[in-house]
Design an enzyme around this catalytic site. Structure first.
Site, mmCIF file in Angstrom:
data_model
loop_
_atom_site.group_PDB
_atom_site.id
_atom_site.type_symbol
_atom_site.label_atom_id
_atom_site.label_comp_id
_atom_site.label_asym_id
_atom_site.label_seq_id
_atom_site.Cartn_x
_atom_site.Cartn_y
_atom_site.Cartn_z
ATOM 1 N N VAL A 190 -5.901 0.828 5.791
ATOM 2 C CA VAL A 190 -4.482 0.934 6.382
ATOM 3 C C VAL A 190 -3.979 2.301 5.732
ATOM 4 O O VAL A 190 -4.342 2.457 4.528
ATOM 5 C CB VAL A 190 -3.646 -0.165 6.236
ATOM 6 C CG1 VAL A 190 -3.886 -1.451 6.915
ATOM 7 C CG2 VAL A 190 -3.245 -0.559 4.739
ATOM 8 N N GLU A 217 -5.666 7.906 8.341
ATOM 9 C CA GLU A 217 -5.417 8.836 7.186
ATOM 10 C C GLU A 217 -3.873 9.193 7.096
ATOM 11 O O GLU A 217 -3.463 9.906 7.922
ATOM 12 C CB GLU A 217 -6.272 10.001 7.104
ATOM 13 C CG GLU A 217 -7.843 9.934 6.744
ATOM 14 C CD GLU A 217 -7.677 9.193 5.304
ATOM 15 O OE1 GLU A 217 -7.139 9.647 4.483
ATOM 16 O OE2 GLU A 217 -8.504 8.103 5.179
ATOM 17 N N SER A 218 -3.222 8.659 5.907
ATOM 18 C CA SER A 218 -1.775 8.711 6.221
ATOM 19 C C SER A 218 -1.150 10.274 6.291
ATOM 20 O O SER A 218 -0.227 10.403 6.993
ATOM 21 C CB SER A 218 -1.147 7.955 4.783
ATOM 22 O OG SER A 218 -1.696 8.660 3.663
ATOM 23 N N CYS A 262 0.788 -1.038 -0.044
ATOM 24 C CA CYS A 262 0.107 0.102 -0.088
ATOM 25 C C CYS A 262 0.797 1.265 0.083
ATOM 26 O O CYS A 262 1.515 1.505 1.028
ATOM 27 C CB CYS A 262 -0.948 -0.181 1.245
ATOM 28 S SG CYS A 262 -1.707 1.574 1.619
ATOM 29 N N LYS A 315 -9.462 -9.135 5.174
ATOM 30 C CA LYS A 315 -9.072 -8.228 6.199
ATOM 31 C C LYS A 315 -9.659 -9.192 7.612
ATOM 32 O O LYS A 315 -10.803 -9.755 7.268
ATOM 33 C CB LYS A 315 -9.767 -6.915 6.418
ATOM 34 C CG LYS A 315 -9.219 -5.872 5.430
ATOM 35 C CD LYS A 315 -9.837 -4.693 5.296
ATOM 36 C CE LYS A 315 -11.097 -4.538 4.484
ATOM 37 N NZ LYS A 315 -11.329 -3.015 4.332
HETATM 38 N N1 LIG Z 1 -6.728 8.041 2.186
HETATM 39 C C1 LIG Z 1 -6.107 6.879 2.895
HETATM 40 C C2 LIG Z 1 -6.078 5.680 1.814
HETATM 41 C C3 LIG Z 1 -5.713 4.500 2.551
HETATM 42 C C4 LIG Z 1 -6.005 3.345 1.617
HETATM 43 O O1 LIG Z 1 -6.687 3.427 0.366
HETATM 44 N N2 LIG Z 1 -5.391 2.086 1.875
HETATM 45 C C5 LIG Z 1 -6.022 1.161 1.000
HETATM 46 C C6 LIG Z 1 -4.898 0.120 0.658
HETATM 47 S S1 LIG Z 1 -3.573 0.988 -0.512
HETATM 48 C C7 LIG Z 1 -6.988 -0.037 1.936
HETATM 49 O O2 LIG Z 1 -6.698 -0.094 3.102
HETATM 50 N N3 LIG Z 1 -7.995 -0.649 1.262
HETATM 51 C C8 LIG Z 1 -8.728 -1.399 1.886
HETATM 52 C C9 LIG Z 1 -10.220 -0.992 1.506
HETATM 53 O O3 LIG Z 1 -10.734 -0.178 1.141
HETATM 54 O O4 LIG Z 1 -11.104 -1.916 1.863
HETATM 55 C C10 LIG Z 1 -4.703 7.280 3.479
HETATM 56 O O5 LIG Z 1 -4.094 8.146 2.805
HETATM 57 O O6 LIG Z 1 -4.665 6.635 4.420
#
Ligand SMILES: N[C@@H](CCC(=O)N[C@@H](CS)C(=O)NCC(=O)O)C(=O)O
Length: 203
Positions: free
Chosen positions: A52, A64-65, A12, A39
Protein backbone atom coordinates in the site's frame (compact mmCIF):
# COMPACT_ATOMS: atom_id res chain seq x y z
CA UNK A 1 -17.65 2.50 -8.33
CA UNK A 2 -16.23 5.45 -6.38
CA UNK A 3 -14.14 7.77 -8.55
CA UNK A 4 -11.21 7.54 -6.12
CA UNK A 5 -10.54 4.39 -4.13
CA UNK A 6 -7.49 4.12 -1.89
CA UNK A 7 -6.01 0.92 -0.49
CA UNK A 8 -4.21 1.97 2.65
CA UNK A 9 -2.92 0.87 6.04
CA UNK A 10 -3.37 3.15 9.02
CA UNK A 11 0.20 2.78 10.30
CA UNK A 12 1.94 3.07 6.93
CA UNK A 13 3.78 6.36 6.45
CA UNK A 14 3.68 5.95 2.65
CA UNK A 15 -0.07 5.45 2.56
CA UNK A 16 -0.44 8.34 4.97
CA UNK A 17 1.14 10.62 2.39
CA UNK A 18 -1.61 9.83 -0.07
CA UNK A 19 -4.35 10.25 2.52
CA UNK A 20 -2.81 13.64 3.39
CA UNK A 21 -2.74 14.62 -0.28
CA UNK A 22 -6.39 13.65 -0.79
CA UNK A 23 -7.34 15.70 2.29
CA UNK A 24 -5.25 18.69 1.17
CA UNK A 25 -7.06 18.56 -2.18
CA UNK A 26 -10.46 18.26 -0.50
CA UNK A 27 -11.21 15.06 -2.44
CA UNK A 28 -13.71 12.40 -1.38
CA UNK A 29 -12.43 8.86 -1.63
CA UNK A 30 -13.39 5.33 -0.71
CA UNK A 31 -10.93 3.69 1.64
CA UNK A 32 -10.06 0.03 1.96
CA UNK A 33 -7.86 -0.75 4.94
CA UNK A 34 -5.36 -3.55 4.26
CA UNK A 35 -3.55 -5.26 7.11
CA UNK A 36 -0.15 -5.54 5.44
CA UNK A 37 0.90 -8.29 7.85
CA UNK A 38 -2.09 -10.38 6.83
CA UNK A 39 -2.93 -9.38 3.28
CA UNK A 40 -6.02 -10.71 1.51
CA UNK A 41 -5.28 -13.49 -0.99
CA UNK A 42 -6.20 -11.38 -3.99
CA UNK A 43 -4.15 -8.34 -2.97
CA UNK A 44 -1.40 -8.88 -5.55
CA UNK A 45 -4.03 -8.57 -8.25
CA UNK A 46 -4.70 -5.05 -6.92
CA UNK A 47 -1.14 -4.11 -5.98
CA UNK A 48 1.63 -5.41 -8.27
CA UNK A 49 4.27 -4.87 -5.56
CA UNK A 50 1.98 -6.21 -2.84
CA UNK A 51 2.22 -2.87 -1.03
CA UNK A 52 0.00 0.00 0.00
CA UNK A 53 -0.87 2.63 -1.05
CA UNK A 54 -2.65 1.84 -4.28
CA UNK A 55 -5.11 4.28 -5.83
CA UNK A 56 -7.86 3.41 -8.27
CA UNK A 57 -9.10 6.41 -10.22
CA UNK A 58 -12.13 5.58 -12.35
CA UNK A 59 -10.87 2.01 -12.25
CA UNK A 60 -7.33 2.91 -13.44
CA UNK A 61 -4.58 1.80 -11.05
CA UNK A 62 -1.71 3.98 -9.80
CA UNK A 63 0.80 2.87 -7.17
CA UNK A 64 3.93 4.14 -5.38
CA UNK A 65 3.01 6.99 -3.02
CA UNK A 66 5.17 9.72 -4.59
CA UNK A 67 3.83 8.87 -8.04
CA UNK A 68 0.23 8.70 -6.84
CA UNK A 69 0.59 12.09 -5.18
CA UNK A 70 2.06 13.74 -8.28
CA UNK A 71 -0.71 12.15 -10.35
CA UNK A 72 -3.33 13.59 -8.00
CA UNK A 73 -1.67 17.00 -8.23
CA UNK A 74 -1.84 16.91 -12.02
CA UNK A 75 -5.40 15.60 -12.28
CA UNK A 76 -6.78 17.79 -9.47
CA UNK A 77 -4.61 20.91 -9.76
CA UNK A 78 -6.22 22.97 -6.98
CA UNK A 79 -4.63 23.77 -4.63
CA UNK A 80 -1.30 23.14 -6.38
CA UNK A 81 1.13 21.03 -4.36
CA UNK A 82 4.14 21.30 -6.68
CA UNK A 83 6.02 24.40 -7.84
CA UNK A 84 5.04 25.52 -11.33
CA UNK A 85 8.44 26.23 -12.86
CA UNK A 86 10.64 23.34 -13.98
CA UNK A 87 13.68 24.20 -11.85
CA UNK A 88 11.75 24.47 -8.60
CA UNK A 89 9.73 21.39 -9.53
CA UNK A 90 13.01 19.52 -10.01
CA UNK A 91 14.19 20.71 -6.58
CA UNK A 92 10.96 19.42 -5.03
CA UNK A 93 11.47 16.04 -6.73
CA UNK A 94 15.06 15.87 -5.50
CA UNK A 95 13.83 16.33 -1.92
CA UNK A 96 11.14 13.72 -2.41
CA UNK A 97 13.77 11.33 -3.73
CA UNK A 98 16.10 12.13 -0.82
CA UNK A 99 13.30 11.22 1.56
CA UNK A 100 12.80 7.79 0.02
CA UNK A 101 16.38 6.95 -0.90
CA UNK A 102 18.06 8.10 2.33
CA UNK A 103 15.96 9.68 5.04
CA UNK A 104 13.29 7.00 5.38
CA UNK A 105 15.92 4.22 5.45
CA UNK A 106 17.82 5.98 8.22
CA UNK A 107 14.56 6.44 10.09
CA UNK A 108 13.67 2.71 9.78
CA UNK A 109 17.18 1.67 10.82
CA UNK A 110 16.87 3.85 13.91
CA UNK A 111 13.48 2.35 14.83
CA UNK A 112 14.81 -1.17 14.34
CA UNK A 113 17.91 -0.41 16.44
CA UNK A 114 16.03 0.96 19.44
CA UNK A 115 16.76 -1.38 22.31
CA UNK A 116 19.91 -2.71 20.62
CA UNK A 117 22.82 -1.06 22.44
CA UNK A 118 25.32 -2.15 19.80
CA UNK A 119 23.47 -0.88 16.74
CA UNK A 120 21.84 2.21 18.23
CA UNK A 121 24.81 4.65 18.22
CA UNK A 122 25.50 4.07 14.51
CA UNK A 123 21.80 4.31 13.62
CA UNK A 124 21.46 7.53 15.59
CA UNK A 125 24.57 9.02 13.99
CA UNK A 126 23.15 8.24 10.52
CA UNK A 127 19.84 9.83 11.38
CA UNK A 128 21.58 12.93 12.73
CA UNK A 129 23.57 13.23 9.49
CA UNK A 130 20.24 13.24 7.63
CA UNK A 131 18.81 15.90 9.94
CA UNK A 132 21.84 18.10 9.32
CA UNK A 133 21.68 17.58 5.56
CA UNK A 134 18.00 18.49 5.61
CA UNK A 135 18.62 21.53 7.82
CA UNK A 136 21.17 22.94 5.38
CA UNK A 137 18.88 22.31 2.41
CA UNK A 138 15.82 23.78 4.10
CA UNK A 139 17.69 26.96 4.98
CA UNK A 140 18.63 27.31 1.31
CA UNK A 141 14.90 27.04 0.49
CA UNK A 142 14.18 30.08 2.70
CA UNK A 143 12.53 30.80 6.04
CA UNK A 144 9.46 28.61 5.55
CA UNK A 145 7.22 27.97 7.34
CA UNK A 146 6.77 25.09 4.86
CA UNK A 147 9.68 23.16 3.37
CA UNK A 148 9.82 25.09 0.12
CA UNK A 149 8.36 28.40 1.26
CA UNK A 150 5.02 29.89 2.13
CA UNK A 151 2.72 27.14 0.90
CA UNK A 152 2.45 23.43 1.53
CA UNK A 153 3.87 21.09 -1.12
CA UNK A 154 4.30 17.39 -1.75
CA UNK A 155 7.74 17.72 -0.11
CA UNK A 156 6.12 18.47 3.26
CA UNK A 157 3.75 15.56 2.72
CA UNK A 158 6.56 13.23 1.65
CA UNK A 159 8.58 13.73 4.84
CA UNK A 160 6.13 14.47 7.61
CA UNK A 161 4.83 10.91 8.19
CA UNK A 162 8.37 9.83 9.03
CA UNK A 163 8.16 11.93 12.16
CA UNK A 164 5.49 9.59 13.47
CA UNK A 165 6.19 6.10 12.19
CA UNK A 166 4.26 3.23 13.74
CA UNK A 167 3.06 5.72 16.33
CA UNK A 168 6.61 6.31 17.49
CA UNK A 169 8.25 9.64 16.99
CA UNK A 170 11.76 8.74 15.93
CA UNK A 171 12.43 12.26 15.01
CA UNK A 172 11.42 15.28 16.91
CA UNK A 173 13.28 14.78 20.18
CA UNK A 174 16.32 13.59 18.26
CA UNK A 175 16.64 16.60 16.00
CA UNK A 176 19.72 18.53 17.17
CA UNK A 177 18.86 21.86 18.85
CA UNK A 178 20.81 23.83 16.28
CA UNK A 179 18.64 22.43 13.44
CA UNK A 180 16.24 25.28 14.11
CA UNK A 181 14.60 25.41 10.69
CA UNK A 182 13.81 21.68 10.79
CA UNK A 183 12.55 21.81 14.37
CA UNK A 184 10.29 24.76 13.56
CA UNK A 185 8.97 22.95 10.48
CA UNK A 186 8.07 19.77 12.37
CA UNK A 187 6.40 21.78 15.15
CA UNK A 188 4.41 23.72 12.54
CA UNK A 189 3.43 20.68 10.46
CA UNK A 190 2.24 18.68 13.48
CA UNK A 191 -0.77 21.01 13.67
CA UNK A 192 -1.70 20.55 10.03
CA UNK A 193 -5.23 19.20 9.69
CA UNK A 194 -4.24 16.59 7.09
CA UNK A 195 -1.49 15.32 9.40
CA UNK A 196 -3.62 15.22 12.53
CA UNK A 197 -6.51 13.47 10.74
CA UNK A 198 -4.22 10.69 9.50
CA UNK A 199 -2.41 9.87 12.74
CA UNK A 200 -0.53 6.58 12.69
CA UNK A 201 -1.64 3.75 14.94
CA UNK A 202 0.75 1.52 16.81
CA UNK A 203 1.58 -1.45 14.56
N1 LIG B 1 7.76 2.78 -2.11
C1 LIG B 1 6.44 2.44 -1.64
C2 LIG B 1 6.54 1.87 -0.25
C3 LIG B 1 5.21 1.35 0.28
C4 LIG B 1 5.41 0.36 1.44
O1 LIG B 1 6.53 -0.05 1.76
N2 LIG B 1 4.29 -0.01 2.07
C5 LIG B 1 4.36 -1.02 3.09
C6 LIG B 1 3.60 -0.62 4.34
S1 LIG B 1 4.32 0.77 5.16
C7 LIG B 1 3.71 -2.28 2.58
O2 LIG B 1 2.69 -2.24 1.95
N3 LIG B 1 4.32 -3.43 2.89
C8 LIG B 1 3.78 -4.71 2.56
C9 LIG B 1 4.80 -5.64 1.97
O3 LIG B 1 5.92 -5.18 1.65
O4 LIG B 1 4.50 -6.80 1.84
C10 LIG B 1 5.57 3.69 -1.68
O5 LIG B 1 6.11 4.81 -1.53
O6 LIG B 1 4.36 3.58 -1.92
Amino acid sequence: MAELHLYSYQSCPFARRTRMTLIEKGLDFALTEIDVRNKPDNFNAISPYGKVPVLLHNGERIYESAIINQYLDEVFPQPPLMPADPFHKAQARIWMDYCDSRFSDASWRYIRATGDVEKLPQALAELEDCFRFVETGMRECGPGPYWLGDSISLVDIQFMPFFQTYAQEPGFELIPDDCTRLRAWVAFMRDRDSYMRTAALAA
